[in-house]
Design a protein around this motif. Structure first.
Motif, PDB file in Angstrom:
ATOM      1  N   PRO A  92      -0.419 -46.259  -4.871  1.00  0.00           N
ATOM      2  CA  PRO A  92      -1.305 -45.339  -5.596  1.00  0.00           C
ATOM      3  C   PRO A  92      -0.481 -44.161  -6.121  1.00  0.00           C
ATOM      4  CG  PRO A  92      -2.190 -45.843  -3.423  1.00  0.00           C
ATOM      5  CD  PRO A  92      -0.795 -46.395  -3.469  1.00  0.00           C
ATOM      6  N   PRO A  93      -1.005 -43.425  -7.092  1.00  0.00           N
ATOM      7  CA  PRO A  93      -0.232 -42.310  -7.636  1.00  0.00           C
ATOM      8  C   PRO A  93      -0.021 -41.195  -6.622  1.00  0.00           C
ATOM      9  CG  PRO A  93      -2.462 -42.278  -8.506  1.00  0.00           C
ATOM     10  CD  PRO A  93      -2.313 -43.557  -7.733  1.00  0.00           C
ATOM     11  N   ASP A  94       1.160 -40.602  -6.678  1.00  0.00           N
ATOM     12  CA  ASP A  94       1.465 -39.403  -5.913  1.00  0.00           C
ATOM     13  C   ASP A  94       0.920 -38.246  -6.741  1.00  0.00           C
ATOM     14  OD1 ASP A  94       2.526 -37.384  -4.345  1.00  0.00           O
ATOM     15  OD2 ASP A  94       4.582 -37.678  -5.036  1.00  0.00           O
ATOM     16  N   SER A  95      -0.243 -37.744  -6.358  1.00  0.00           N
ATOM     17  CA  SER A  95      -0.919 -36.715  -7.147  1.00  0.00           C
ATOM     18  C   SER A  95      -0.200 -35.381  -7.053  1.00  0.00           C
ATOM     19  CB  SER A  95      -2.357 -36.547  -6.673  1.00  0.00           C
ATOM     20  OG  SER A  95      -3.071 -37.741  -6.910  1.00  0.00           O
ATOM     21  N   GLN A  96      -0.174 -34.703  -8.172  1.00  0.00           N
ATOM     22  CA  GLN A  96       0.411 -33.370  -8.271  1.00  0.00           C
ATOM     23  C   GLN A  96      -0.727 -32.354  -8.249  1.00  0.00           C
ATOM     24  OE1 GLN A  96       3.958 -33.154  -8.373  1.00  0.00           O
ATOM     25  NE2 GLN A  96       3.501 -35.262  -7.788  1.00  0.00           N
ATOM     26  N   PRO A  97      -0.415 -31.081  -8.017  1.00  0.00           N
ATOM     27  CA  PRO A  97      -1.478 -30.072  -7.970  1.00  0.00           C
ATOM     28  C   PRO A  97      -2.256 -29.984  -9.289  1.00  0.00           C
ATOM     29  CG  PRO A  97       0.559 -29.196  -7.064  1.00  0.00           C
ATOM     30  CD  PRO A  97       0.899 -30.519  -7.689  1.00  0.00           C
ATOM     31  N   THR A  98      -3.562 -29.812  -9.150  1.00  0.00           N
ATOM     32  CA  THR A  98      -4.447 -29.626 -10.300  1.00  0.00           C
ATOM     33  C   THR A  98      -4.268 -28.205 -10.812  1.00  0.00           C
ATOM     34  OG1 THR A  98      -6.059 -31.129  -9.340  1.00  0.00           O
ATOM     35  CG2 THR A  98      -6.867 -29.605 -11.014  1.00  0.00           C
ATOM     36  N   PHE A  99      -4.316 -28.042 -12.131  1.00  0.00           N
ATOM     37  CA  PHE A  99      -4.344 -26.685 -12.659  1.00  0.00           C
ATOM     38  C   PHE A  99      -5.258 -26.636 -13.873  1.00  0.00           C
ATOM     39  CE2 PHE A  99      -0.740 -28.654 -14.751  1.00  0.00           C
ATOM     40  CZ  PHE A  99      -0.795 -28.206 -16.057  1.00  0.00           C
ATOM     41  N   GLU A 107      -4.976 -33.034 -14.379  1.00  0.00           N
ATOM     42  CA  GLU A 107      -4.667 -33.847 -13.201  1.00  0.00           C
ATOM     43  C   GLU A 107      -3.442 -34.684 -13.563  1.00  0.00           C
ATOM     44  OE1 GLU A 107      -6.166 -33.832 -10.256  1.00  0.00           O
ATOM     45  OE2 GLU A 107      -7.853 -32.556 -10.818  1.00  0.00           O
ATOM     46  N   SER A 108      -2.570 -34.907 -12.605  1.00  0.00           N
ATOM     47  CA  SER A 108      -1.391 -35.717 -12.885  1.00  0.00           C
ATOM     48  C   SER A 108      -0.932 -36.430 -11.626  1.00  0.00           C
ATOM     49  CB  SER A 108      -0.260 -34.854 -13.444  1.00  0.00           C
ATOM     50  OG  SER A 108       0.087 -33.834 -12.530  1.00  0.00           O
ATOM     51  N   LEU A 124       1.468 -39.982 -15.308  1.00  0.00           N
ATOM     52  CA  LEU A 124       0.279 -39.814 -16.143  1.00  0.00           C
ATOM     53  C   LEU A 124      -0.234 -38.389 -16.001  1.00  0.00           C
ATOM     54  CD1 LEU A 124      -1.973 -41.042 -17.972  1.00  0.00           C
ATOM     55  CD2 LEU A 124      -3.233 -41.515 -15.847  1.00  0.00           C
ATOM     56  N   LEU A 125      -0.484 -37.752 -17.151  1.00  0.00           N
ATOM     57  CA  LEU A 125      -1.143 -36.455 -17.197  1.00  0.00           C
ATOM     58  C   LEU A 125      -2.469 -36.657 -17.898  1.00  0.00           C
ATOM     59  CD1 LEU A 125       2.127 -35.811 -18.024  1.00  0.00           C
ATOM     60  CD2 LEU A 125       1.205 -33.578 -17.445  1.00  0.00           C
TER      61      LEU A 125
END
Length: 163
Positions: A92-99, A107-108, A124-125
């Motif tokens: 699954p994607p390693d999610s980055q912080p939402t801003f 979301e990325s 993906l962004l």
């Protein structure tokens, strides 16, 4: 809105060259094509690419689509319909912080993939603003392109969404 760059992708960022590069707009997304990259425009996606001895990188800028107000759900849907369909990531994607910025929630996430023995990373962004979803997808099989990816991400902006 200026999209903030992801630390994981941009640790080796170099400043943009002193030469002015052309800023372009596709749908709601404004960006600068990295110097020396090929651009292939289409009706629903613009492809930027480079390849050589050090590997390859492809950036896909998608035309915005209708979405929900739930940015996480929009990202999850985009991940499944764009990334999983194209490269079937190994996790699954390693999610980055939402801003948030200028009415867009960004979301990325990123994940590794393998195609025919060649390993790469998909990033993906997904921007959710108003009733629209804007996606930018980056595939690369080499860390050598991090400076160009970083410069591209720094150049990205989205038109302020209408409500």
């Amino acid at each position: 809105m200026k999209l903030q760059t992801l630390g994981i992708c941009c640790a080796l960022a170099l400043p943009l060259s002193a030469q002015a590069q052309k800023t372009e707009t596709f749908d709601v997304t404004t960006y600068t094509v990295p110097k020396g990259w090929q651009k292939k425009p289409g009706a629903s996606v613009v492809q930027l690419s480079v390849s050589g001895d050090k590997g390859s990188c492809v950036i896909l800028i998608f035309k915005s689509i209708a979405g929900t107000a739930d940015a996480k759900a929009n990202f999850a849907s985009s991940w499944e319909s764009i990334v999983v369909k194209a490269v079937k990531p190994s996790s699954p994607p390693d999610s980055q912080p939402t801003f948030m910025q200028d009415g867009w929630t960004i979301e990325s996430g990123l994940a590794r993939y393998e195609i025919d023995g060649q390993q790469g990373t998909a990033l993906l962004l997904t921007g959710t603003g108003g009733s629209k979803v804007a996606n930018v997808l980056i595939f690369t099989d080499s860390a050598a392109y991090q400076p160009q990816i970083s410069a591209f991400l720094k150049s990205l902006s989205l038109k302020k969404p209408t409500t």
